[in-house]
Design a protein around this motif. Structure first.
Motif, PDB file in Angstrom:
ATOM      1  N   LYS A   1      -4.156 -13.774   4.732  1.00  0.00           N
ATOM      2  CA  LYS A   1      -3.678 -12.850   4.456  1.00  0.00           C
ATOM      3  C   LYS A   1      -2.504 -13.293   3.946  1.00  0.00           C
ATOM      4  O   LYS A   1      -1.540 -13.530   4.040  1.00  0.00           O
TER       5      LYS A   1
ATOM      6  N   GLY B   1       2.517  -0.889   3.801  1.00  0.00           N
ATOM      7  CA  GLY B   1       2.697  -2.438   4.538  1.00  0.00           C
ATOM      8  C   GLY B   1       1.231  -2.830   5.252  1.00  0.00           C
ATOM      9  O   GLY B   1       1.248  -3.573   6.106  1.00  0.00           O
TER      10      GLY B   1
ATOM     11  N   ASP C   1      -1.314  -6.063   6.452  1.00  0.00           N
ATOM     12  CA  ASP C   1      -0.926  -6.136   7.938  1.00  0.00           C
ATOM     13  C   ASP C   1      -2.331  -6.047   8.573  1.00  0.00           C
ATOM     14  O   ASP C   1      -3.159  -6.285   8.822  1.00  0.00           O
TER      15      ASP C   1
HETATM   16 MG    MG Z   1       4.103  -6.522   4.348  1.00  0.00          MG
END
Ligand code: MG
Ligand code: ASP
Length: 406
Positions: A7, A151, A154
């Motif tokens: 990632k 975010g 993730d």
């Molecule tokens: Mg991030």
């Protein structure tokens, strides 16, 4: 030969040269004989811009349209990375969330992944094709694009690693691992080789910004091995894993802090059954998340002060809810203070060691730092202090717990 998920966060794909750099890293894994799925974020800054567009055009925007807009950043990077890989002679194709599909619930703008169908993906990966997956997005029961909260790529990566039963989920970012505390503040902070799921979950929840909280929950639940590492160096990063995998356990894994705190005190609240429910019920109805709470026992007079914390963003709403109910709740005065920081020491070693909290209290006392609120769990102790002492407190605690790098 392994099956891996890689990632790359926003700074790692921040411009075209960086995307080419990512392509080289992916190629190296393919050349080593691994089958690879890549999850990408939007180029750094892009999601913020898209969020701003939505807010400007419509302050109360439709969350489904918000998702439609903000999910596009990842679509761009996934296509560009697939092209960059093809330029290097690596077979690759991009996947939007809905194409896989990554199915989520219907909570637009902070959806949860419920299922990922991997048959097609696996068949192609086994034939040597790299899957480049747009992070942060999925498809909801209403057949529309959803996003997973800021975010969230993730979480896309960890969920994909779980669904693919990958050997590892490597999270490439602009830091080379998880540190004992913020190295920008404490120069003696150390990089950890390993950290337990539980400790990582606490630090993410208590303010460390390395990983989205949900991604750690997901990794813990499915036993996904996660490594946080730098996309700009080959150094090994930090492995997030089960406790029994860590041979040399330290008392603490680290110290986290969050400036996103505000303190509210209700002066002279009646000390009788039902009062807490009357205060916190309406706050929860108004979606105000209450964190630390302290209430003293009243001495005779039947009234006591009640102090608690909320996020800075919730403060105004919280104050409004309580002021509207002042007569009902019967407090004398409402005090608010947004100049506070929550500092937390975290470690699974606390379960078997006494005196951890005491070390914290004495270290802060020695620096003349007043503790305003305390809260504890099995593996952490948090204190609320004045914001101006953040740096001083972090450094003092880091030394007091013997965490300083040699
Ligand atoms: Mg991030
Ligand atoms: N691009 C999204 C964000 O900035 C998702 C992510 O990067 O994880 O929040």
């Amino acid at each position: 030969m392994a099956r891996i998920v890689m990632k790359f966060g926003g700074t790692s794909v921040g411009d075209l040269d960086r995307i080419r750099n990512v392509a080289r890293r992916v190629k190296a894994e393919v050349d080593a004989g691994n089958t690879v799925a890549v999850v990408v974020s939007a180029m750094s800054g892009v999601t913020n811009t898209l969020v701003d567009y939505c807010r400007s055009i419509s302050p109360m925007h439709d969350a489904r349209e918000y998702d439609h807009v903000v999910s596009t950043g990842e679509q761009v990077t996934s296509g560009l990375l697939a092209m960059a890989l093809q330029e290097l002679g690596v077979e690759a194709r991009s996947w939007a969330g809905w194409q896989i599909p990554i199915k989520t619930d219907g909570t637009h703008s902070k959806a949860r992944i419920v299922d990922i169908e991997t048959d097609d993906l696996v068949a192609r990966m086994d034939r040597g094709q790299v899957a480049v997956v747009a992070g942060f997005q999925g498809i909801g029961p209403d057949n529309r694009v959803t996003t997973l909260g800021r975010g969230g790529s993730d979480t896309s990566a960890v969920a994909l690693a779980a669904a693919l039963k990958a050997d590892i989920c490597d999270i490439y970012t602009d830091v080379d691992g998880v540190y004992t505390t913020d190295p920008r503040i404490v120069s003696k902070a150390r990089k950890l080789n390993k950290i337990t799921y539980e400790e990582m979950l606490e630090s993410a929840s208590l303010g460390a910004k390395v990983l989205q909280v949900r991604s750690v929950e997901m990794a813990m639940k499915h036993g996904v091995r996660v490594q946080v590492r730098s996309s700009f160096s080959d150094a090994p990063g930090t492995i997030i894993c089960d406790e029994d995998e860590i041979v040399e356990k330290e008392l603490l894994s680290g110290i986290a802090y969050s400036r996103d705190e505000a303190k509210v005190t209700l002066v002279k609240v009646a000390d009788r059954p039902g009062v807490a429910a009357n205060i916190f019920g309406p706050l929860s109805d108004a979606n105000v998340n209450v964190d630390m709470i302290v209430q003293n026992v009243s001495h005779g007079g039947g009234a006591t002060d009640l102090t608690f914390t909320v996020t800075k963003g919730d403060l105004a709403r919280c104050v409004k809810v309580l002021e509207d109910r002042k007569a009902d709740l019967g407090y004398v005065e409402l005090l608010q203070d947004a100049n506070v920081v929550k500092v937390s020491v975290i470690g699974v070693g606390m379960r078997s060691h006494a005196g951890v909290a005491q070390t914290m209290f004495s270290a802060l006392a020695e620096k003349g730092i007043n503790i305003q609120v305390i809260s504890t769990s099995e593996i952490k102790v948090s204190v609320l202090i004045a914001e101006e002492y953040t740096e001083l407190a972090l450094r003092a605690l880091h030394t007091a717990y013997g965490l300083d790098a040699a």
